[in-house]
Design a protein around this motif. Structure first.
Motif, PDB file in Angstrom:
ATOM      1  N   THR A  31      50.851  23.411  43.240  1.00  0.00           N
ATOM      2  CA  THR A  31      50.239  24.394  42.341  1.00  0.00           C
ATOM      3  C   THR A  31      50.820  24.224  40.942  1.00  0.00           C
ATOM      4  O   THR A  31      51.852  23.583  40.756  1.00  0.00           O
ATOM      5  N   SER A  37      51.441  33.770  30.971  1.00  0.00           N
ATOM      6  CA  SER A  37      50.443  34.460  31.783  1.00  0.00           C
ATOM      7  C   SER A  37      51.143  35.189  32.927  1.00  0.00           C
ATOM      8  O   SER A  37      52.330  34.992  33.174  1.00  0.00           O
ATOM      9  N   THR A  39      50.948  35.428  36.875  1.00  0.00           N
ATOM     10  CA  THR A  39      50.414  34.839  38.097  1.00  0.00           C
ATOM     11  C   THR A  39      50.884  35.668  39.279  1.00  0.00           C
ATOM     12  O   THR A  39      52.087  35.909  39.440  1.00  0.00           O
ATOM     13  N   CYS A 201      46.741  40.701  37.442  1.00  0.00           N
ATOM     14  CA  CYS A 201      47.158  39.309  37.221  1.00  0.00           C
ATOM     15  C   CYS A 201      46.050  38.483  36.580  1.00  0.00           C
ATOM     16  O   CYS A 201      44.860  38.730  36.798  1.00  0.00           O
ATOM     17  N   ASP A 202      46.466  37.479  35.792  1.00  0.00           N
ATOM     18  CA  ASP A 202      45.504  36.537  35.213  1.00  0.00           C
ATOM     19  C   ASP A 202      45.014  35.558  36.269  1.00  0.00           C
ATOM     20  O   ASP A 202      43.837  35.204  36.315  1.00  0.00           O
ATOM     21  N   THR A 203      45.962  35.093  37.094  1.00  0.00           N
ATOM     22  CA  THR A 203      45.666  34.100  38.128  1.00  0.00           C
ATOM     23  C   THR A 203      46.292  34.557  39.437  1.00  0.00           C
ATOM     24  O   THR A 203      47.370  35.158  39.443  1.00  0.00           O
ATOM     25  N   GLN A 215      43.652  29.231  44.410  1.00  0.00           N
ATOM     26  CA  GLN A 215      44.241  29.626  43.129  1.00  0.00           C
ATOM     27  C   GLN A 215      43.084  29.907  42.189  1.00  0.00           C
ATOM     28  O   GLN A 215      42.327  29.001  41.822  1.00  0.00           O
ATOM     29  N   LEU A 216      42.926  31.180  41.810  1.00  0.00           N
ATOM     30  CA  LEU A 216      41.776  31.583  41.014  1.00  0.00           C
ATOM     31  C   LEU A 216      42.041  32.963  40.407  1.00  0.00           C
ATOM     32  O   LEU A 216      43.035  33.608  40.723  1.00  0.00           O
ATOM     33  N   SER A 217      41.159  33.404  39.512  1.00  0.00           N
ATOM     34  CA  SER A 217      41.322  34.719  38.891  1.00  0.00           C
ATOM     35  C   SER A 217      40.739  35.781  39.827  1.00  0.00           C
ATOM     36  O   SER A 217      39.946  35.467  40.725  1.00  0.00           O
ATOM     37  N   GLU A 220      37.022  35.531  39.761  1.00  0.00           N
ATOM     38  CA  GLU A 220      36.555  34.341  40.491  1.00  0.00           C
ATOM     39  C   GLU A 220      36.604  34.575  41.995  1.00  0.00           C
ATOM     40  O   GLU A 220      35.732  34.118  42.738  1.00  0.00           O
TER      41      GLU A 220
END
Length: 244
Positions: A31, A37, A39, A201-203, A215-217, A220
């Motif tokens: 990852t 950001s 996470t 969280c952003d991600t 691994q996504l927003s 998403e």
């Protein structure tokens, strides 16, 4: 004279495998965590979240793979003042005051007295600064541990379930603080098993049984699964993976 720009990713994990005895805890996990950001590392208890965090801060023996943090191998001496780590168990001294705990870490990081007061203010402990560590509630101990990490002004702040046992109002205040830190350039990696925190969280890194599912927003994840509720979305991902 040209300067090499810092890597875009704060953390790069490649093919990370960790074993404990005969059990494989992380299965070739890879990852990247972007700088500046928030996470979120989410998954059920026992899925390997803490092991991944320990690998990133350099306190975990790894079987194979690489972990690069802020351009250096995880655990490098040069990262000690650049990475903050808040464990699940509060890491403060019981027999000295909250202020003395934070001031001790400030001295280790070469920070000023004003930084100690700023860290206490950030976690809402100015009114309890003269209490001894063993006089604090569980939530206050967690906040004191966070202040000890914040006072060093780390570039990367790794938080292992920092909101467990905190009341809802304080959880909201802490997440606001996390957003302020990210806006100022700090990279945050926050683990949780509470899916309603995912929206902060952003991600998202979604883990299950030592593997990275996605691994996504948050948006998403909703779009990918057709579920608005993030907990249901995560369960849909797990079900889809089991069928596959």
């Amino acid at each position: 004279m040209s300067h090499t720009p810092p890597p875009q990713d704060a953390v790069q994990v490649t093919d990370l495998t960790v074993r404990r005895g005969k059990r494989t805890v992380l299965h070739g996990l890879s990852t990247r965590i972007p700088r500046g950001s928030i996470t979120g590392l989410l998954g059920p208890s026992g899925c390997g979240k803490t092991t991944l965090l320990r690998s990133i801060v350099g306190t975990q023996l790894v079987q194979s793979g690489t972990v690069t943090v802020l351009g250096e191998p995880a655990g490098s001496a040069g990262l000690r003042r650049r990475v903050g780590y808040v464990t699940q168990a509060p890491s403060i001294y019981a027999d000295i005051s909250v202020r003395e705990n934070v001031a001790y870490y400030a001295a280790l990081y070469g920070r000023e007295r004003t930084d100690t007061e700023d860290a206490l203010t950030a976690v809402g402990l100015r009114d309890h600064a003269d209490q001894l560590g063993d006089q604090l509630s569980g939530g206050q101990r967690t906040r004191a541990s966070l202040a000890c990490a914040l006072v060093g002004k780390p570039e990367l702040l790794v938080l292992d379930e920092p909101t467990v046992g905190l009341d809802p109002v304080l959880r909201v205040e802490l997440w606001k603080q996390f957003h302020d830190l990210a806006a100022a350039g700090t990279t945050l990696l926050v683990s949780s098993h509470v899916m309603d925190e995912a929206d902060h969280c952003d991600t998202l890194l979604l883990m299950r049984e030592g593997e990275l599912l996605a691994q996504l927003s948050p948006d998403e994840l909703r779009a990918d699964t057709g579920e608005q509720n993030l907990e249901n979305a995560f369960l849909t991902l797990i079900t889809r993976g089991a069928r596959a």
